[in-house]
Design a protein around this motif. Structure first.
Motif: not given
Length: 88
Positions: A4-10, A36-38
């Motif tokens: 969830a903390a990555s802010g990436l769309d599942a 893929v990391a953010r």
């Protein structure tokens, strides 16, 4: 599921993974390792398919830094050989 903390769309990450699976099924390549990391959080980290079909394994090593290409390639080949020797 992405962290969830990555802010990436599942859904988009699932689409990426499905596309890679489809490419492998279509024999476009043997496999892939995807990360893929953010914001320092991994959203997706998967080994899909194989880099070496005979051993059914994948070895990936990424590095950063300045090295001459030839010694770098030789070093990664040695690391790959060590990884392959770990296959039981």
């Amino acid at each position: 599921m992405p962290h969830a903390a990555s802010g990436l769309d599942a859904d988009r990450l699932a689409h990426l993974e499905a596309t890679i699976h489809a490419d492998i099924e279509a024999d476009r390549y043997f496999g892939a390792v995807v990360a893929v990391a953010r914001r320092g959080e991994l959203g997706l980290c998967e080994a899909i398919g194989f880099g070496d079909e005979a051993l059914e394994m994948t070895f990936v090593c990424l590095s950063a830094g300045v090295m001459q290409p030839a010694p770098n390639i030789e070093r990664f080949q040695r690391l790959s050989d060590i990884a392959a020797s770990a296959a039981l």
